[in-house]
Design a protein around this motif. Structure first.
Motif, PDB file in Angstrom:
ATOM      1  N   UNK A 380     -65.975  -5.116  -0.922  1.00 27.04           N
ATOM      2  CA  UNK A 380     -66.447  -3.864  -1.494  1.00 27.04           C
ATOM      3  C   UNK A 380     -66.157  -3.841  -2.983  1.00 27.04           C
ATOM      4  N   UNK A 381     -66.732  -2.881  -3.669  1.00 31.16           N
ATOM      5  CA  UNK A 381     -66.642  -2.824  -5.127  1.00 31.16           C
ATOM      6  C   UNK A 381     -65.208  -2.629  -5.587  1.00 31.16           C
ATOM      7  N   UNK A 382     -64.467  -1.733  -4.922  1.00 25.55           N
ATOM      8  CA  UNK A 382     -63.100  -1.450  -5.345  1.00 25.55           C
ATOM      9  C   UNK A 382     -62.220  -2.696  -5.230  1.00 25.55           C
ATOM     10  N   UNK A 383     -62.391  -3.452  -4.150  1.00 18.35           N
ATOM     11  CA  UNK A 383     -61.600  -4.662  -3.981  1.00 18.35           C
ATOM     12  C   UNK A 383     -61.955  -5.695  -5.048  1.00 18.35           C
ATOM     13  N   UNK A 384     -63.254  -5.824  -5.320  1.00 19.89           N
ATOM     14  CA  UNK A 384     -63.663  -6.793  -6.339  1.00 19.89           C
ATOM     15  C   UNK A 384     -63.077  -6.431  -7.713  1.00 19.89           C
ATOM     16  N   UNK A 385     -63.101  -5.158  -8.044  1.00 23.02           N
ATOM     17  CA  UNK A 385     -62.542  -4.726  -9.329  1.00 23.02           C
ATOM     18  C   UNK A 385     -61.049  -5.012  -9.407  1.00 23.02           C
ATOM     19  N   UNK A 386     -60.361  -4.781  -8.300  1.00 21.97           N
ATOM     20  CA  UNK A 386     -58.923  -5.066  -8.281  1.00 21.97           C
ATOM     21  C   UNK A 386     -58.665  -6.550  -8.532  1.00 21.97           C
ATOM     22  N   UNK A 387     -59.412  -7.415  -7.839  1.00 15.87           N
ATOM     23  CA  UNK A 387     -59.214  -8.853  -8.001  1.00 15.87           C
ATOM     24  C   UNK A 387     -59.605  -9.321  -9.389  1.00 15.87           C
ATOM     25  N   UNK A 388     -60.676  -8.763  -9.934  1.00 25.44           N
ATOM     26  CA  UNK A 388     -61.066  -9.119 -11.291  1.00 25.44           C
ATOM     27  C   UNK A 388     -60.004  -8.715 -12.300  1.00 25.44           C
ATOM     28  N   UNK A 389     -59.315  -7.599 -12.005  1.00 25.44           N
ATOM     29  CA  UNK A 389     -58.235  -7.172 -12.877  1.00 25.44           C
ATOM     30  C   UNK A 389     -57.070  -8.168 -12.831  1.00 25.44           C
ATOM     31  N   UNK A 390     -56.818  -8.766 -11.650  1.00 23.73           N
ATOM     32  CA  UNK A 390     -55.765  -9.787 -11.542  1.00 23.73           C
ATOM     33  C   UNK A 390     -56.151 -11.040 -12.336  1.00 23.73           C
ATOM     34  N   UNK A 391     -57.450 -11.388 -12.281  1.00 19.88           N
ATOM     35  CA  UNK A 391     -57.922 -12.534 -13.062  1.00 19.88           C
ATOM     36  C   UNK A 391     -57.718 -12.261 -14.555  1.00 19.88           C
ATOM     37  N   UNK A 392     -58.089 -11.064 -14.995  1.00 21.10           N
ATOM     38  CA  UNK A 392     -57.929 -10.727 -16.419  1.00 21.10           C
ATOM     39  C   UNK A 392     -56.460 -10.739 -16.821  1.00 21.10           C
ATOM     40  N   UNK A 393     -55.596 -10.247 -15.943  1.00 16.55           N
ATOM     41  CA  UNK A 393     -54.172 -10.207 -16.255  1.00 16.55           C
ATOM     42  C   UNK A 393     -53.597 -11.603 -16.420  1.00 16.55           C
ATOM     43  N   UNK A 394     -53.947 -12.520 -15.521  1.00 14.99           N
ATOM     44  CA  UNK A 394     -53.414 -13.872 -15.590  1.00 14.99           C
ATOM     45  C   UNK A 394     -54.083 -14.700 -16.682  1.00 14.99           C
TER      46      UNK A 394
END
Length: 395
Positions: A380-394
């Motif tokens: 879902x969109x919310x999960x994808x945004x969360x994971x993309x935020x982890x990618x950006x953080x790392x």
């Protein structure tokens, strides 16, 4: 149409009762279910404007019976049967019985696939319209109508009665499985953007309460406890933007404490009554999380032991994923990653878990690669945004 909550709750309670009366009297589950749905729509409109009648079940039964008579008048071959059914007193002995459980067991018949059983249960026991169920499952209404129609055709030839004593345990397991899947369908989506699907978990809890009130079974109690203990965390599962919040980071003051107390009481009463089953074990794990005042206070050693028992009992690969998390919390991320080496990479969220464990182990490049892969497979969109935020953080 805006239907008052008290009217909607009453209609959901009465729907399977009236359906059971009609199906038992006319011997046609398919036609009876359609007639009840039409009666529910009429009642929602009439009662919202004029108030609930003095005998709401009788009102629904009479309205649905008229729909049945209208349908059967067009079939000359059934005129004699129509006359018999139409003249049978509505207050007859069997007609006053509450057939809710009979309807539930029929809707969860093993001949149906889980998606079909869930849809039919929501319509026949939950009183939801086809449009509401379609919205919950994110499919077009004609698609859901066809799914429900096929499900009704599959069970049309089945005997409308509770399972025989020798069949009852197996059929009860089927009912529990459908309710478990229904709850998960709603709960896993409640961290996403579609709030309608979260209502599925509420409906699963409501039906599980009906089943618990009628069945003296420890696994029924275990399933209801599991639902309550898990759903108690729902208020803290997302932040203000709707993004999912990991369990360790949730604000535990927002958890539903009365629901936790109810769930733990059910679980404590269930243990020791019979052989412990998978739903009781899952509820025990949920209770350990809910009882911990902080994430650091969680008894991960006990959780790891319970997941080991559950894995041996079920052989479920999703349980293996959860055991990997528990092993990582007890023995370090390498222990969790070692368990994941034997897991199918196609399983949902396995990449997200690998990323988390690699990050805990200090292996940033591997964590980043798995977070990216997980983001591409998000449900879902919310999960994808969360994971993309982890990618950006790392990154």
């Amino acid at each position: 149409m805006n239907v008052p909550d008290d009217v909607e709750d009453l209609l959901r309670q009465l729907a399977p009762q009236v359906l059971g009366m009609l199906a038992r009297r006319w011997g046609d589950f398919d036609a009876a279910e359609d007639a009840v749905q039409e009666a529910l729509l009429a009642a929602a409109q009439r009662w919202s404007a004029d108030g609930v009648p003095a005998q709401p079940r009788g009102w629904l039964l009479q309205t649905a019976s008229r729909r049945m008579v209208d349908r059967w008048r067009s079939d000359v071959a059934r005129r004699s049967r129509e006359l018999h059914a139409a003249t049978e007193p509505a207050s007859g002995g069997a007609a006053q019985d509450d057939d809710t459980l009979t309807v539930l067991f029929l809707c969860c018949h093993p001949v149906l696939t889980p998606p079909s059983a869930i849809a039919l249960t929501l319509r026949a026991v939950g009183g939801l319209t086809t449009a509401e169920i379609a919205r919950a499952f994110l499919v077009p209404e004609p698609t859901m109508a066809q799914r429900i129609s096929r499900a009704k055709q599959r069970v049309a030839g089945e005997r409308f009665s509770m399972p025989a004593p020798d069949e009852h345990p197996a059929r009860l397991r089927s009912v529990l499985r459908v309710l478990y899947l229904m709850f998960n369908e709603g709960y896993t989506s409640s961290a996403g953007s579609d709030l309608t699907r979260a209502d599925l978990s509420d409906e699963a809890i409501r039906i599980a309460r009906l089943l618990y009130a009628a069945e003296d079974d420890a696994e029924v109690a275990g399933l209801l406890a599991l639902m309550l203990l898990t759903d108690a965390r729902r208020p803290a599962r997302t932040d203000e933007s709707g993004a999912p919040v990991p369990l360790a980071d949730q604000d535990r003051s927002r958890w539903d404490r009365p629901r936790i107390a109810e769930g733990t009481a059910l679980l404590d009463a269930a243990f020791g009554r019979a052989t412990v089953g998978e739903y009781q074990l899952q509820a025990a794990i949920a209770a350990i999380h809910d009882r911990a005042p902080t994430a650091d206070a969680t008894d991960w050693s006990q959780i790891l032991a319970l997941y080991g028992l559950l894995e041996r009992m079920t052989g479920n690969p999703v349980v293996t994923l959860n055991r990997a998390v528990a092993a990582a919390m007890v023995d370090g991320p390498a222990a969790g990653l070692a368990i994941l080496d034997g897991v199918d990479d196609a399983l949902p969220r396995v990449d997200q878990l690998r990323a988390y464990l690699h990050e805990r182990a200090g292996e940033t490049d591997l964590a980043l690669a798995h977070y990216r892969r997980a983001a591409g497979r998000a449900i879902n969109v919310a999960e994808r945004r969360y994971l993309e935020a982890q990618v950006a953080r790392l990154s």
